[in-house]
Enzyme design. Structure first.
Site, PDB file in Angstrom:
ATOM      1  CE  LYS A 223      50.144  59.571  16.108  1.00 33.17           C
ATOM      2  NZ  LYS A 223      50.892  58.998  17.202  1.00 33.17           N
TER       3      LYS A 223
ATOM      4  CE  LYS B   9      49.003  55.742  16.035  1.00 30.27           C
ATOM      5  NZ  LYS B   9      49.393  54.824  17.074  1.00 30.27           N
TER       6      LYS B   9
ATOM      7  CE  LYS C 193      65.511  51.745  46.013  1.00 33.08           C
ATOM      8  NZ  LYS C 193      65.633  51.191  47.331  1.00 33.08           N
TER       9      LYS C 193
ATOM     10  CG  PHE D  83      51.625  48.239  14.310  1.00 32.42           C
ATOM     11  CD1 PHE D  83      50.941  47.038  14.338  1.00 32.42           C
ATOM     12  CD2 PHE D  83      52.723  48.366  13.477  1.00 32.42           C
ATOM     13  CE1 PHE D  83      51.355  45.968  13.554  1.00 32.42           C
ATOM     14  CE2 PHE D  83      53.143  47.307  12.691  1.00 32.42           C
ATOM     15  CZ  PHE D  83      52.452  46.101  12.723  1.00 32.42           C
TER      16      PHE D  83
ATOM     17  CG  ASN E 179      54.570  49.661  26.518  1.00 32.71           C
ATOM     18  OD1 ASN E 179      54.888  48.639  25.907  1.00 32.71           O
ATOM     19  ND2 ASN E 179      54.992  50.871  26.156  1.00 32.71           N
TER      20      ASN E 179
ATOM     21  CG  ASP F  30      51.787  57.515  24.137  1.00 28.76           C
ATOM     22  OD1 ASP F  30      52.587  57.402  23.187  1.00 28.76           O
ATOM     23  OD2 ASP F  30      50.702  56.905  24.198  1.00 28.76           O
TER      24      ASP F  30
END
Ligand SMILES: Cc1cc2nc3c(=O)[nH]c(=O)nc-3n(C[C@H](O)[C@H](O)[C@H](O)COP(=O)(O)O)c2cc1C
Length: 404
Positions: free
Chosen positions: A355, A351, A302, A336, A213, A292
């Site tokens: 958490k 959240k 490959k 975060f 990401n 995630d």
């Protein structure tokens, strides 16, 4: 919203000696002035031979003092007056000759007399040819100065002005500026261990391709730097290949250890590293962006090009939720949440609860890779909203909130 830097209105006296690296002092003064510090410069006899004081006067917007001024005091005694002026004295570059004169307590010139009479902290940045630095006389003088309480920043290794390679380089201006900022940061995390995760993770599709990401790790870097400057023992788990930031070595001045940086690639590695450090850390900040999902069965070798490819994904470890579920009362954790702007308020609140975070910071998707962003901070007592907040400033706010 505007924030003033930590150096604003700080009074800094720079003693410049006759070393070739004095050219770096020009950039340093510019950097200090940009941060709104007040700067005065005093030249040694050696420095006067290298440079005209006018250059430093123009950059510092203050008179630059030379030895001609030493015996020309009008009314007040100049070296006493200047010894009371600064919050911090820097000797840059400190020559072997100047170090030797200070080590014997000489007050034969203006800068030496200031140093003998001041109560301000003095940071000395030696710079010289490697053989001069290694000479037993210099070594003994440096040790003596350390015993007297002067703080000496070891020169860096590299190619020196004389063309030789070795230890003797003045650190880069950026690093010196960071030393000064660290000096003025209140040491309110001394003795605390702080765990921070930062950057993205990679999940391999085959041996060369992966899912990742856009996280830049900037927030985690600013958090790690702030914790380090406040005196904490920092453990930074880092998901990027490189760590392209400058951090000064504060162990020259105090016993603050240099941050431990653990390079990891996958979410599993980030999780395992965090799991082993978490039980010892008073503060844990989950600023990393672990993937995630990961390919359930990564291909060995490959993958060959084909018309269509379906990759089955499975959930990765939920690092923060798992570790938070067995945190002790003395542990404080911060998380975060990156979400679409309009969902920040509801998602952030949910959240934090789900958490078990003590503080949760929600930021919009546009935040990734930027130097500043909008934030909603959910603390145990209140919800705070910031627009366009620099990430460096966010780090300060977070550590102030932990202490409040
Ligand atoms: C071109 C040149 C470069 C010098 N560079 C250095 C240096 O980098 N470090 C150092 O300790 N001395 C250096 N010296 C020697 C000092 O200038 C000399 O010891 C001088 O007396 C130091 O004066 P001060 O201690 O009053 O500043 C250099 C001398 C010359 C001529």
């Amino acid at each position: 919203m505007s924030f003033s830097g930590i150096l604003k209105e700080k009074k800094i006296l720079i003693g410049v000696c006759g070393g070739i690296a004095l050219y770096k002092v020009c950039e340093l003064i510019r950097g200090l002035k940009k941060e709104e510090a007040e700067v005065k410069v005093v030249l040694t006899t050696g420095a006067e031979k290298f440079i005209n004081p006018l250059l430093f006067s123009s950059l510092s917007e203050n008179k630059t003092y030379t030895n001609e001024d030493f015996f020309k005091s009008e009314g007040s005694i100049l070296h006493i007056e200047l010894s009371k002026y600064p919050d911090l004295i820097l000797i840059i570059p400190a020559t072997a000759s100047f170090i030797s004169k200070l080590a014997v307590g000489s007050a034969s010139e203006l800068l030496l007399a200031i140093l003998l009479s001041t109560k301000a902290p003095v940071y000395i940045f030696p710079s010289m040819n490697a053989s001069m630095w290694e000479h037993p006389a210099t070594k003994e003088n440096v040790e003596k100065l350390r015993k007297y309480g002067y703080l000496i920043y070891e020169p860096a290794e590299g190619t020196l002005a004389c063309g030789e390679f070795g230890k003797g380089r003045l650190p880069e201006v950026e690093e010196i500026l960071e030393v000064i900022k660290a000096h003025f940061t209140e040491k309110n995390l001394l003795g605390k261990r702080v765990l921070i995760t930062g950057g993205p993770t990679r999940e391999y599709i085959d041996e060369v391709r992966f899912i990742t990401n856009a996280s830049s790790g900037k927030t985690a870097f600013f958090l790690a730097k702030e914790a380090y400057y406040r005196g904490a023992e920092v453990h930074l788990i880092w998901g990027l290949d490189a760590f392209p930031y400058v951090l000064p070595k504060l162990n020259y001045f105090s016993n603050i250890p240099f941050p431990n940086i653990y390079f990891v690639k996958t979410t599993r590695e980030m999780f395992e590293t965090a799991k082993s450090l978490f039980p010892q850390c008073e503060i844990s900040i989950f600023a990393g962006a672990p993937c995630d999902f990961r390919p359930k069965a990564p291909f060995k070798g490959k993958l060959k090009k084909k018309e269509e490819l379906t990759i089955e994904l499975e959930l990765t470890e939920d690092i923060a939720k798992t570790l938070n579920s067995y945190k002790s009362e003395w542990q404080f954790t911060i998380g975060f949440a990156l979400e679409e702007k309009e969902k920040l308020l509801n998602y952030g609140k949910a959240k934090k609860k789900e958490k078990f975070f003590d503080i949760l910071i929600a930021n919009p998707l546009s935040s990734a890779g930027k130097d500043q962003s909008d934030y909603i901070i959910f603390t145990p007592k209140e919800v705070l909203e910031f627009e366009n907040l620099p990430k460096a400033q966010l780090a300060k706010i977070i550590f102030d909130l932990i202490g409040s």
